[in-house]
Design a protein around this motif. Sequence first.
Motif, PDB file in Angstrom:
ATOM      1  N   LEU A   1      26.359  -7.785 -64.394  1.00 25.16           N
ATOM      2  CA  LEU A   1      25.307  -8.437 -65.142  1.00 25.16           C
ATOM      3  C   LEU A   1      25.851  -9.637 -65.844  1.00 25.16           C
ATOM      4  O   LEU A   1      24.943 -10.502 -66.033  1.00 25.16           O
ATOM      5  CB  LEU A   1      25.024  -7.392 -66.424  1.00 25.16           C
ATOM      6  N   GLU A   2      27.058  -9.702 -66.362  1.00 24.26           N
ATOM      7  CA  GLU A   2      27.639 -10.939 -67.116  1.00 24.26           C
ATOM      8  C   GLU A   2      27.352 -12.117 -65.933  1.00 24.26           C
ATOM      9  O   GLU A   2      27.318 -13.327 -66.459  1.00 24.26           O
ATOM     10  CB  GLU A   2      28.980 -10.725 -67.287  1.00 24.26           C
ATOM     11  N   ALA A   3      27.498 -11.842 -64.777  1.00 22.91           N
ATOM     12  CA  ALA A   3      27.396 -13.057 -63.782  1.00 22.91           C
ATOM     13  C   ALA A   3      26.153 -13.284 -63.502  1.00 22.91           C
ATOM     14  O   ALA A   3      25.755 -14.245 -62.436  1.00 22.91           O
ATOM     15  CB  ALA A   3      28.384 -12.547 -62.601  1.00 22.91           C
ATOM     16  N   GLY A   4      25.154 -12.605 -64.034  1.00 26.14           N
ATOM     17  CA  GLY A   4      23.793 -12.720 -63.724  1.00 26.14           C
ATOM     18  C   GLY A   4      23.278 -12.250 -62.444  1.00 26.14           C
ATOM     19  O   GLY A   4      22.116 -12.353 -61.866  1.00 26.14           O
ATOM     20  N   ARG A   5      23.963 -11.273 -62.082  1.00 28.59           N
ATOM     21  CA  ARG A   5      23.505 -10.274 -61.030  1.00 28.59           C
ATOM     22  C   ARG A   5      22.801  -8.786 -61.540  1.00 28.59           C
ATOM     23  O   ARG A   5      23.294  -8.357 -62.453  1.00 28.59           O
ATOM     24  CB  ARG A   5      24.598 -10.012 -59.955  1.00 28.59           C
ATOM     25  N   PRO A   6      22.067  -8.423 -60.592  1.00 27.81           N
ATOM     26  CA  PRO A   6      21.511  -7.123 -61.053  1.00 27.81           C
ATOM     27  C   PRO A   6      22.675  -6.012 -60.872  1.00 27.81           C
ATOM     28  O   PRO A   6      23.440  -5.829 -60.015  1.00 27.81           O
ATOM     29  CB  PRO A   6      20.276  -6.634 -59.966  1.00 27.81           C
ATOM     30  N   GLY A   7      22.602  -5.034 -62.038  1.00 24.63           N
ATOM     31  CA  GLY A   7      23.494  -3.988 -62.078  1.00 24.63           C
ATOM     32  C   GLY A   7      23.641  -2.967 -60.886  1.00 24.63           C
ATOM     33  O   GLY A   7      24.662  -2.537 -60.343  1.00 24.63           O
ATOM     34  N   HIS A   8      22.359  -2.958 -59.912  1.00 23.83           N
ATOM     35  CA  HIS A   8      22.272  -1.885 -58.820  1.00 23.83           C
ATOM     36  C   HIS A   8      23.237  -2.581 -57.779  1.00 23.83           C
ATOM     37  O   HIS A   8      23.440  -2.026 -56.887  1.00 23.83           O
ATOM     38  CB  HIS A   8      20.784  -1.703 -58.523  1.00 23.83           C
ATOM     39  N   GLU A   9      23.604  -3.969 -57.733  1.00 21.49           N
ATOM     40  CA  GLU A   9      24.280  -4.382 -56.736  1.00 21.49           C
ATOM     41  C   GLU A   9      25.841  -3.750 -56.482  1.00 21.49           C
ATOM     42  O   GLU A   9      26.431  -3.902 -55.447  1.00 21.49           O
ATOM     43  CB  GLU A   9      24.339  -5.913 -56.654  1.00 21.49           C
ATOM     44  N   LEU A  10      26.205  -3.287 -57.546  1.00 26.51           N
ATOM     45  CA  LEU A  10      27.498  -2.556 -57.590  1.00 26.51           C
ATOM     46  C   LEU A  10      27.697  -1.456 -56.388  1.00 26.51           C
ATOM     47  O   LEU A  10      28.527  -1.484 -55.639  1.00 26.51           O
ATOM     48  CB  LEU A  10      27.765  -1.711 -58.736  1.00 26.51           C
ATOM     49  N   GLU A  11      26.552  -0.453 -56.473  1.00 26.31           N
ATOM     50  CA  GLU A  11      26.778   0.426 -55.298  1.00 26.31           C
ATOM     51  C   GLU A  11      26.598  -0.162 -53.841  1.00 26.31           C
ATOM     52  O   GLU A  11      27.212   0.106 -53.075  1.00 26.31           O
ATOM     53  CB  GLU A  11      25.681   1.455 -55.656  1.00 26.31           C
ATOM     54  N   LEU A  12      25.594  -1.170 -53.840  1.00 28.67           N
ATOM     55  CA  LEU A  12      25.455  -1.848 -52.446  1.00 28.67           C
ATOM     56  C   LEU A  12      26.843  -2.534 -52.021  1.00 28.67           C
ATOM     57  O   LEU A  12      27.194  -2.196 -51.005  1.00 28.67           O
ATOM     58  CB  LEU A  12      24.377  -2.721 -52.465  1.00 28.67           C
ATOM     59  N   PHE A  13      27.442  -3.131 -52.848  1.00 25.90           N
ATOM     60  CA  PHE A  13      28.623  -3.920 -52.732  1.00 25.90           C
ATOM     61  C   PHE A  13      29.681  -2.999 -52.445  1.00 25.90           C
ATOM     62  O   PHE A  13      30.559  -3.281 -51.399  1.00 25.90           O
ATOM     63  CB  PHE A  13      28.998  -4.809 -54.129  1.00 25.90           C
ATOM     64  N   PHE A  14      30.081  -1.958 -53.024  1.00 23.47           N
ATOM     65  CA  PHE A  14      30.991  -1.023 -52.900  1.00 23.47           C
ATOM     66  C   PHE A  14      30.716  -0.304 -51.576  1.00 23.47           C
ATOM     67  O   PHE A  14      31.837  -0.308 -50.543  1.00 23.47           O
ATOM     68  CB  PHE A  14      31.253   0.042 -53.942  1.00 23.47           C
ATOM     69  N   ALA A  15      29.651   0.105 -51.129  1.00 23.98           N
ATOM     70  CA  ALA A  15      29.461   0.793 -49.865  1.00 23.98           C
ATOM     71  C   ALA A  15      29.761  -0.012 -48.896  1.00 23.98           C
ATOM     72  O   ALA A  15      30.100   0.357 -47.613  1.00 23.98           O
ATOM     73  CB  ALA A  15      27.956   1.208 -49.757  1.00 23.98           C
ATOM     74  N   ARG A  16      29.112  -1.502 -48.889  1.00 20.86           N
ATOM     75  CA  ARG A  16      29.308  -2.585 -47.873  1.00 20.86           C
ATOM     76  C   ARG A  16      30.853  -2.697 -47.611  1.00 20.86           C
ATOM     77  O   ARG A  16      31.434  -2.822 -46.418  1.00 20.86           O
ATOM     78  CB  ARG A  16      28.801  -3.751 -48.126  1.00 20.86           C
ATOM     79  N   THR A  17      31.605  -2.487 -48.851  1.00 25.71           N
ATOM     80  CA  THR A  17      33.157  -2.719 -48.500  1.00 25.71           C
ATOM     81  C   THR A  17      33.650  -1.690 -47.742  1.00 25.71           C
ATOM     82  O   THR A  17      34.571  -2.065 -46.894  1.00 25.71           O
ATOM     83  CB  THR A  17      33.706  -2.907 -49.998  1.00 25.71           C
ATOM     84  N   LEU A  18      33.387  -0.595 -47.988  1.00 27.41           N
ATOM     85  CA  LEU A  18      33.976   0.723 -47.145  1.00 27.41           C
ATOM     86  C   LEU A  18      33.452   0.404 -45.961  1.00 27.41           C
ATOM     87  O   LEU A  18      34.166   0.734 -44.893  1.00 27.41           O
ATOM     88  CB  LEU A  18      33.314   2.036 -48.082  1.00 27.41           C
ATOM     89  N   ARG A  19      32.099   0.271 -45.807  1.00 26.85           N
ATOM     90  CA  ARG A  19      31.703   0.098 -44.221  1.00 26.85           C
ATOM     91  C   ARG A  19      32.700  -0.805 -43.533  1.00 26.85           C
ATOM     92  O   ARG A  19      32.887  -0.653 -42.434  1.00 26.85           O
ATOM     93  CB  ARG A  19      30.114  -0.562 -44.388  1.00 26.85           C
ATOM     94  N   ASP A  20      32.769  -2.175 -44.062  1.00 22.29           N
ATOM     95  CA  ASP A  20      33.446  -3.060 -43.346  1.00 22.29           C
ATOM     96  C   ASP A  20      34.874  -2.824 -42.995  1.00 22.29           C
ATOM     97  O   ASP A  20      35.484  -3.117 -42.167  1.00 22.29           O
ATOM     98  CB  ASP A  20      33.214  -4.637 -44.121  1.00 22.29           C
ATOM     99  N   GLY A  21      35.400  -2.053 -44.078  1.00 22.02           N
ATOM    100  CA  GLY A  21      37.072  -1.894 -44.060  1.00 22.02           C
ATOM    101  C   GLY A  21      37.176  -0.795 -43.020  1.00 22.02           C
ATOM    102  O   GLY A  21      37.945  -0.833 -42.069  1.00 22.02           O
TER     103      GLY A  21
END
Length: 225
Positions: A31-51
């Motif tokens: 939120l501080e960076a101007g991004r929607p809060g729901h992006e947290l879950e998407l970002f983390f899931a994508r990180t695990l997927r790519d790893g």
Amino acid sequence: MARATARKPEVVLFDVFETLVRLDPLRERFLEAGRPGHELELFFARTLRDGMAFTLAGEAPPFREVARAQLAATSGYTLSDAWLTHILDGFAELPLHPDAEPAFDLLAGAGVPAYGFTHGSAAVLESIADRHGIRHKLREVLSTEAIRSFKPPAKVYDWACGRTGSAPGATALVAVHSWDTHGAVRAGLLAGFATRLEGRLPEVVERPHVVAERVDQVVAGLLAL
């Protein structure tokens, strides 16, 4: 490998992110960076997927590199390097889940060593544990970055057992991710699944030896085997 026979473990490995450590406080940094809060879950899931994908392809880059690439992509490449760093630095400042320390205390009372077991940097959990004054309750933090892999291939659990000096059938993994306990069971370890993240055990995974809502309840169940 054959399924481990139910028994009290000699060593317990704990998954870190979401099992021991809460991720939701990172939302404020989005939120501080101007991004929607729901992006947290998407970002983390994508990180695990790519790893996991990098691991399947051969070797995985360090967790932070994978996470930085996915954070940039998830934000539509709108975040500056400074904002990317600000969000990722938040990992080392995350709080513990309230059921983590009681789980460590149960193991200490039973004389069973506890280890952190993460894809990420060992320094992240060490920093969090130091801040909470519980570093002494963990024998060590094991990071799969040492073998350039993410969980859940069998070689990762085998490596962890080698580091702890315990046989797979005497080693338990505790996690809130059913894919992680699935990997552990398939690798011949004991496994305990806490349902507080996923709500219930999916039917498609190998059944863990213990299923309970909280991490401390899972540990109590493992100690009672």
